[in-house]
Scaffold this motif. Structure first.
Motif, PDB file in Angstrom:
ATOM      1  N   ALA A 135       0.835  -1.205   0.000  1.00  0.00           N
ATOM      2  CA  ALA A 135       0.000   0.000   0.000  1.00  0.00           C
ATOM      3  C   ALA A 135       0.865   1.249   0.000  1.00  0.00           C
ATOM      4  O   ALA A 135       0.443   2.296  -0.472  1.00  0.00           O
ATOM      5  CB  ALA A 135      -0.929   0.002   1.197  1.00  0.00           C
ATOM      6  N   HIS A 136       2.088   1.168   0.526  1.00  0.00           N
ATOM      7  CA  HIS A 136       2.924   2.363   0.572  1.00  0.00           C
ATOM      8  C   HIS A 136       3.936   2.414  -0.549  1.00  0.00           C
ATOM      9  O   HIS A 136       4.726   3.336  -0.622  1.00  0.00           O
ATOM     10  CB  HIS A 136       3.592   2.477   1.942  1.00  0.00           C
ATOM     11  CG  HIS A 136       2.614   2.926   2.996  1.00  0.00           C
ATOM     12  ND1 HIS A 136       1.632   2.094   3.482  1.00  0.00           N
ATOM     13  CD2 HIS A 136       2.440   4.123   3.590  1.00  0.00           C
ATOM     14  CE1 HIS A 136       0.902   2.757   4.370  1.00  0.00           C
ATOM     15  NE2 HIS A 136       1.362   3.991   4.454  1.00  0.00           N
ATOM     16  N   GLY A 137       3.926   1.441  -1.433  1.00  0.00           N
ATOM     17  CA  GLY A 137       4.791   1.505  -2.597  1.00  0.00           C
ATOM     18  C   GLY A 137       4.216   2.496  -3.593  1.00  0.00           C
ATOM     19  O   GLY A 137       3.115   3.000  -3.408  1.00  0.00           O
ATOM     20  N   PRO A 138       4.951   2.797  -4.647  1.00  0.00           N
ATOM     21  CA  PRO A 138       4.404   3.704  -5.663  1.00  0.00           C
ATOM     22  C   PRO A 138       3.187   3.078  -6.324  1.00  0.00           C
ATOM     23  O   PRO A 138       3.071   1.856  -6.377  1.00  0.00           O
ATOM     24  CB  PRO A 138       5.565   3.863  -6.646  1.00  0.00           C
ATOM     25  CG  PRO A 138       6.439   2.693  -6.428  1.00  0.00           C
ATOM     26  CD  PRO A 138       6.258   2.270  -5.011  1.00  0.00           C
ATOM     27  N   PRO A 139       2.271   3.886  -6.816  1.00  0.00           N
ATOM     28  CA  PRO A 139       1.053   3.326  -7.399  1.00  0.00           C
ATOM     29  C   PRO A 139       1.349   2.555  -8.684  1.00  0.00           C
ATOM     30  O   PRO A 139       2.295   2.868  -9.409  1.00  0.00           O
ATOM     31  CB  PRO A 139       0.200   4.568  -7.689  1.00  0.00           C
ATOM     32  CG  PRO A 139       1.127   5.718  -7.668  1.00  0.00           C
ATOM     33  CD  PRO A 139       2.292   5.359  -6.817  1.00  0.00           C
ATOM     34  N   ALA A 140       0.542   1.553  -8.941  1.00  0.00           N
ATOM     35  CA  ALA A 140       0.739   0.699 -10.115  1.00  0.00           C
ATOM     36  C   ALA A 140       0.219   1.393 -11.369  1.00  0.00           C
ATOM     37  O   ALA A 140      -0.773   2.116 -11.332  1.00  0.00           O
ATOM     38  CB  ALA A 140       0.005  -0.619  -9.910  1.00  0.00           C
ATOM     39  N   LEU A 141       0.907   1.168 -12.478  1.00  0.00           N
ATOM     40  CA  LEU A 141       0.425   1.648 -13.770  1.00  0.00           C
ATOM     41  C   LEU A 141      -0.711   0.741 -14.247  1.00  0.00           C
ATOM     42  O   LEU A 141      -0.802  -0.421 -13.857  1.00  0.00           O
ATOM     43  CB  LEU A 141       1.567   1.619 -14.792  1.00  0.00           C
ATOM     44  CG  LEU A 141       2.793   2.432 -14.410  1.00  0.00           C
ATOM     45  CD1 LEU A 141       3.885   2.259 -15.456  1.00  0.00           C
ATOM     46  CD2 LEU A 141       2.429   3.899 -14.275  1.00  0.00           C
TER      47      LEU A 141
END
Lengths: 491, 491
Positions: A88-94
């Motif tokens: 949840a705290h990683g960069p958002p998915a493309l």
């Protein structure tokens, strides 16, 4: 992926495969390559770096042994998962659609490490031929006269003066058109996107020529469209196959380049155009006619465009200054009829409101003042000499079994090598030998291997083109002399 | 639909409703309005022409009696079918998505017949304030120095020099960013399209502020996306509602304008921004921060942008020169992190290859030479005086029950009229009284009626703004004095 390689054994930090592995390891450790991201396919990275595929395969294998990457059968090689699982705290998915587009882009050959090679790979017109100073003076005058009013929003249709000038030119080439049937856009490339969106919803299918312009394939992919490839013959699209394709209800339109085809360089006959139009009309499917090089005829007689023959409003015609003048003004135009114009304006407005008016106004004055036609006269002469040089060199240099097209205009010559040679594979050798070309695979919707390649006369002068063809012939002959090598298997 | 009307009884060819009917009949007979095409909704055409809705209704009714058009309950009024039924040979149909976009566009108020009215409707900066000559000189010098090289394809990321200049400015405003984390684009408007596409597939849902920028709504519609509206409070988005919305899996992102909100003119607090970011991160949903007027603060202290507060790469920040300098360069920028930059470059490439480099290079030199900051200094002073004039006039002129926002920057003031007034309805009166405004309905995803309206200080000077507010107050008071009129029912 740009990887600096030191190939001189004395100065190198280990063999090339270890340099590649070390570079990737550093990228992963520095978090510039994120967990889960896919490494370039072996074939593409090898072509980009100008090394053999085995070298890249070895680098990937050693990284897999270290646990830095992992391979998934049929999917590729991926950076292994990160240290924490807190997604949840990683960069958002493309979006999956953008991921597919990135895969497609990653498969393009890159030519970073080949600055001395003869550039026969790209359809970028030669800056040495741009009338840059004349254009600058016209632009400066137009801005001095027009002042602040030119710097407002221009409206989605674009500069009225340039539309009027273009409509006049098209009418003289026998296409009936009024200025309000033209929508200016950001090069023919934006014209492709807008025209595709006019008739399709994501998930729809568009008929494309096989082979066709690779950025048109990228545009369809980026819009969530699927492609139905229709085979190209020497005289244009296979019309029986086209008819079967356009009859399918999920196929919404045809994208075609009838004049100076990209990548093939061929031009269809009047009879072929009439039959193609009749099929499209009967099926009720619109036709996007990409006429991106239509001002670049240097030989033979012009054939009426599909737009000139169209009586039912089925043809969307794309025009561009990018190849015939320079790309930097980013000006193209879309010719459409009736309500299609309303649809294009709504899409243009929803996409980027409007284009820059000063450049369009300057182009109008530039064309109107005769500068463009004078430039075209010089450019066509140059291109004709370049084409002749390439054809003559192909005749002299290439091994038996090689065939090529004879373009009457534009930049591209399509060369089919003898059976058994994959031109994607050949590219690394060619880069080493001093010539760049566009391998045929990049013009196929499925990226399948091809023994064809596209040579461009846009950027190099006659002497360089002769050197380039000679270099190409050398690597082809060398490859033909090779004993067939067993493929190493990489999972 | 532009319909020339003669309102002076002595010169007119019959009453206004007959002029409207005659115009539409001529368009149908001349096949400029095709069979099956939909006439503009009564309310919109009335606002556009500055006439009462009954007048348009009467025109449509008389056309229906003649058999020229027909009405379909709940769907609108349509031109009746053509002479032949051979649909296969008619012009090709637009996609349903484009039809929806055309419906949306048709609902925008148009202001064609109101040239003398005070223009308080649009966020188009005042051409009288553009440093057009200074920009022209810089552009001319940059082109003279850079020559043909500037006129090549620029690559999808845009001019490195301008990216470096912008990154420096953003860093001074406390946003950590490198030049390679910026992608230049065709105004913030193209930035919206590209950023939406980065995370969504057609059919997905995006959270938007309610009310929000109408072209952002058009962009979502044009991409086949649905919107989940989140209510705006005076201090920004309702965060509880936002959290519930972002928790829905089909909602892929939030589009927000935290600084000088469009249409409300409000700016959120640091605490609100922190809470908003925490919600977005917890839900794993990216945030598109539209900072289109961020350089236009003329009052109060700046609040750190969402991009400045973002530590996890969830924020895509959109910057634009269109409001703070002029729209005609069509230059904006997208700030993104890591792989999002790759995705944006692939989308930009697939959409239109690249922007025009000369304009970007000239902007870099213009900013670098101090011209931009000098211009901003003058512009902010002017805007502050204009805002003060509008607020003072609202205080003096408007009837009790009217409220408005107090923007600290940008162009827009949001005015809520007393209960019971639909500002879309009021527009025709206001045009007649000499003032243009943007009715609140156009900023709602569902176009619902609204007692709010947006006033812009972009285009008119202080004296004109005072006249405009006085005219608005007059029509509001007149409307409040009206006995409620029964609605005529049109099917």
């Amino acid at each position: 992926m740009r990887i600096p390689l030191e190939r001189e054994p004395g100065r190198a930090e280990g063999p090339v495969y270890r340099q590649i592995a070390a570079h990737i390891r550093t990228e992963v450790e520095g978090e510039r390559l994120a967990p889960g991201s896919r490494l370039p396919p072996i074939r593409e990275l090898a072509a980009e770096l100008g090394v053999h595929r085995d070298t890249v395969a070895l680098a990937y294998e050693s990284l897999a042994e270290e646990g830095v990457v992992e391979s998934a059968v049929g999917r590729g090689t991926f950076v292994r998962g990160g240290r924490d699982g807190d997604v949840a705290h990683g960069p958002p998915a493309l979006s999956a659609l953008v991921e597919r587009l990135l895969d497609f882009e990653r498969a393009r050959p890159r030519f970073g490490s080949a600055e001395d090679a003869v550039p026969m790979h790209a359809l970028v017109p030669d800056p040495a031929l741009y009338p840059a100073d004349a254009f600058r003076r016209v632009l400066n005058r137009v801005l001095a006269d027009g002042g602040a009013e030119l710097l407002r929003y221009g409206g989605p249709q674009g500069h009225q003066g340039l539309r009027a000038v273009l409509a006049g030119r098209l009418r003289r080439a026998s296409t009936r058109v009024e200025a309000d049937e033209l929508v200016l856009c950001h090069g023919a490339s934006q014209g492709i996107s807008l025209a595709l969106r006019l008739f399709t919803e994501p998930g729809d299918v568009v008929a494309v020529e096989d082979p066709t312009y690779n950025n048109a394939l990228a545009a369809t992919l980026g819009l969530g469209l699927r492609t139905a490839p229709v085979p190209m013959r020497d005289d244009g699209l296979d019309l029986a196959a086209l008819e079967r394709t356009l009859e399918r209800p999920e196929v919404k339109l045809l994208y075609t380049i009838p004049t100076f085809h990209n990548p093939m360089g061929t031009t269809t006959s009047l009879a072929h155009r009439r039959r193609l139009l009749a099929i499209a009309e009967r099926c009720g499917k619109p036709v996007i006619e990409d006429a991106f090089e239509s001002d670049l005829r240097f030989d033979g007689r012009g054939v009426p465009t599909l737009a000139a023959l169209d009586r039912s409003g089925h043809v969307i015609h794309l025009y561009s200054f990018s190849k015939s003048l320079f790309p930097g003004a980013r000006v193209g135009a879309i010719l459409a009829r009736g309500r299609l114009v309303d649809g294009l304006l709504a899409l243009k407005q929803a996409t980027d409101l409007s284009d820059s008016i000063p450049l369009q106004a300057a182009l109008a004055a530039f064309v109107d003042g005769g500068h463009y036609d004078r430039h075209l006269g010089r450019l066509r002469k140059t291109l004709r000499a370049r084409r002749d040089a390439v054809l003559a060199s192909l005749e002299v240099e290439m091994p038996r079994g090689t065939t090529w097209t004879t373009p009457q205009g534009g930049f591209q010559v399509w060369v089919a090598l003898p059976e058994g040679i994959d031109t994607s594979d050949l590219l690394a050798d060619a880069v080493g030998a001093g010539v760049l070309f566009a391998p045929g695979s990049q013009f196929h919707h499925d990226g399948r291997s091809s023994r064809a390649l596209r040579l461009s006369i846009a950027l190099a002068d006659e002497a360089a083109l002769r050197r380039g063809v000679a270099a190409l012939a050398r690597v082809v002959r060398a490859r033909m002399g090779d004993a067939p090598r067993p493929e190493r298997v990489h999972v």
